[in-house]
Scaffold this motif. Structure first.
Motif, PDB file in Angstrom:
ATOM      1  N   ALA A  59       0.823  -1.208   0.000  1.00  0.00           N
ATOM      2  CA  ALA A  59       0.000   0.000   0.000  1.00  0.00           C
ATOM      3  C   ALA A  59       0.858   1.259   0.000  1.00  0.00           C
ATOM      4  N   ALA A  60       2.041   1.192   0.585  1.00  0.00           N
ATOM      5  CA  ALA A  60       2.895   2.369   0.699  1.00  0.00           C
ATOM      6  C   ALA A  60       3.634   2.696  -0.589  1.00  0.00           C
ATOM      7  N   ILE A  61       3.602   1.799  -1.552  1.00  0.00           N
ATOM      8  CA  ILE A  61       4.282   2.058  -2.818  1.00  0.00           C
ATOM      9  C   ILE A  61       3.583   3.202  -3.528  1.00  0.00           C
ATOM     10  N   GLY A  62       4.344   4.108  -4.052  1.00  0.00           N
ATOM     11  CA  GLY A  62       3.796   5.271  -4.720  1.00  0.00           C
ATOM     12  C   GLY A  62       3.669   6.435  -3.752  1.00  0.00           C
ATOM     13  N   THR A  63       2.982   7.446  -4.179  1.00  0.00           N
ATOM     14  CA  THR A  63       2.854   8.624  -3.343  1.00  0.00           C
ATOM     15  C   THR A  63       1.396   9.008  -3.176  1.00  0.00           C
ATOM     16  N   GLY A  64       1.175   9.830  -2.185  1.00  0.00           N
ATOM     17  CA  GLY A  64      -0.134  10.423  -2.028  1.00  0.00           C
ATOM     18  C   GLY A  64      -1.172   9.586  -1.334  1.00  0.00           C
ATOM     19  N   ALA A  65      -0.778   8.620  -0.506  1.00  0.00           N
ATOM     20  CA  ALA A  65      -1.764   7.768   0.148  1.00  0.00           C
ATOM     21  C   ALA A  65      -1.700   7.920   1.664  1.00  0.00           C
ATOM     22  N   LEU A  66      -2.864   8.032   2.264  1.00  0.00           N
ATOM     23  CA  LEU A  66      -2.997   7.919   3.709  1.00  0.00           C
ATOM     24  C   LEU A  66      -3.377   6.474   3.962  1.00  0.00           C
ATOM     25  N   ILE A  67      -2.532   5.750   4.690  1.00  0.00           N
ATOM     26  CA  ILE A  67      -2.745   4.322   4.917  1.00  0.00           C
ATOM     27  C   ILE A  67      -3.192   4.127   6.363  1.00  0.00           C
ATOM     28  N   LEU A  68      -4.347   3.521   6.538  1.00  0.00           N
ATOM     29  CA  LEU A  68      -4.915   3.271   7.862  1.00  0.00           C
ATOM     30  C   LEU A  68      -4.749   1.802   8.202  1.00  0.00           C
ATOM     31  N   THR A  69      -4.281   1.512   9.405  1.00  0.00           N
ATOM     32  CA  THR A  69      -4.089   0.118   9.789  1.00  0.00           C
ATOM     33  C   THR A  69      -4.180  -0.043  11.298  1.00  0.00           C
ATOM     34  N   ASN A  70      -4.499  -1.247  11.728  1.00  0.00           N
ATOM     35  CA  ASN A  70      -4.456  -1.535  13.158  1.00  0.00           C
ATOM     36  C   ASN A  70      -3.216  -2.355  13.497  1.00  0.00           C
ATOM     37  N   VAL A  71      -2.295  -2.482  12.561  1.00  0.00           N
ATOM     38  CA  VAL A  71      -1.020  -3.166  12.748  1.00  0.00           C
ATOM     39  C   VAL A  71       0.058  -2.106  12.953  1.00  0.00           C
ATOM     40  N   THR A  72       0.856  -2.238  14.002  1.00  0.00           N
ATOM     41  CA  THR A  72       1.952  -1.304  14.210  1.00  0.00           C
ATOM     42  C   THR A  72       3.024  -1.572  13.162  1.00  0.00           C
ATOM     43  N   PRO A  73       3.340  -0.571  12.334  1.00  0.00           N
ATOM     44  CA  PRO A  73       4.318  -0.802  11.255  1.00  0.00           C
ATOM     45  C   PRO A  73       5.744  -0.927  11.784  1.00  0.00           C
ATOM     46  N   HIS A  74       6.584  -1.517  10.963  1.00  0.00           N
ATOM     47  CA  HIS A  74       8.008  -1.602  11.284  1.00  0.00           C
ATOM     48  C   HIS A  74       8.606  -0.203  11.262  1.00  0.00           C
ATOM     49  N   ARG A  75       9.709  -0.034  11.910  1.00  0.00           N
ATOM     50  CA  ARG A  75      10.361   1.284  11.966  1.00  0.00           C
ATOM     51  C   ARG A  75      10.899   1.734  10.618  1.00  0.00           C
ATOM     52  N   THR A  76      10.848   0.895   9.612  1.00  0.00           N
ATOM     53  CA  THR A  76      11.346   1.288   8.296  1.00  0.00           C
ATOM     54  C   THR A  76      10.452   2.327   7.636  1.00  0.00           C
ATOM     55  N   PHE A  77       9.228   2.478   8.110  1.00  0.00           N
ATOM     56  CA  PHE A  77       8.332   3.488   7.578  1.00  0.00           C
ATOM     57  C   PHE A  77       8.579   4.792   8.332  1.00  0.00           C
ATOM     58  N   ARG A  78       9.072   5.789   7.661  1.00  0.00           N
ATOM     59  CA  ARG A  78       9.408   7.045   8.318  1.00  0.00           C
ATOM     60  C   ARG A  78       8.180   7.851   8.717  1.00  0.00           C
ATOM     61  N   ARG A  79       7.204   7.887   7.869  1.00  0.00           N
ATOM     62  CA  ARG A  79       6.046   8.739   8.117  1.00  0.00           C
ATOM     63  C   ARG A  79       4.911   7.899   8.690  1.00  0.00           C
ATOM     64  N   GLN A  80       5.004   7.612   9.965  1.00  0.00           N
ATOM     65  CA  GLN A  80       3.968   6.845  10.645  1.00  0.00           C
ATOM     66  C   GLN A  80       3.614   7.542  11.951  1.00  0.00           C
ATOM     67  N   LEU A  81       2.327   7.530  12.260  1.00  0.00           N
ATOM     68  CA  LEU A  81       1.821   8.152  13.475  1.00  0.00           C
ATOM     69  C   LEU A  81       0.774   7.239  14.092  1.00  0.00           C
ATOM     70  N   THR A  82       0.645   7.319  15.408  1.00  0.00           N
ATOM     71  CA  THR A  82      -0.500   6.674  16.029  1.00  0.00           C
ATOM     72  C   THR A  82      -1.710   7.556  15.744  1.00  0.00           C
TER      73      THR A  82
END
Length: 98
Positions: A59-82
């Motif tokens: 889902a993170a491939i490409g640009t311009g997406a707000l991705i909603l999840t109940n899974v805590t992402p790995h630290r490799t994703f820079r732009r992540q917020l609770t």
């Protein structure tokens, strides 16, 4: 003008911002506030990725997406917020009720 003398249709505006992942438990308000959050970050798509880390990566491939999840992402994703951090960003914005 196109080669036939007609104006070309306007290009669809695409976001050039990187995707943002918002994570939190089910029922925390991710979907309810998705459009306000997408507008805040200048994103043009909302993707609900509830199935796990492999779906987050695709889902993170490409640009311009707000991705909603109940899974805590790995630290490799820079732009992540609770969801709590994201909602604090909206407080005091015009048109935001909380």
């Amino acid at each position: 003008m196109s080669m036939y003398g007609q104006a070309a249709p306007p290009a669809k505006k695409r976001s050039t911002h990187k995707s943002v992942i918002i994570h939190g438990p089910q029922g925390s308000g991710k979907t309810r506030h998705a459009q306000q959050l997408a507008d805040h970050f200048g994103l043009d798509r909302v993707i609900e990725a509830e199935e796990g880390p492999h779906q987050l990566r695709s889902a993170a491939i490409g640009t311009g997406a707000l991705i909603l999840t109940n899974v805590t992402p790995h630290r490799t994703f820079r732009r992540q917020l609770t969801i709590a951090q994201a909602l604090k960003l909206l407080q005091g914005k015009p048109g935001y009720p909380f």
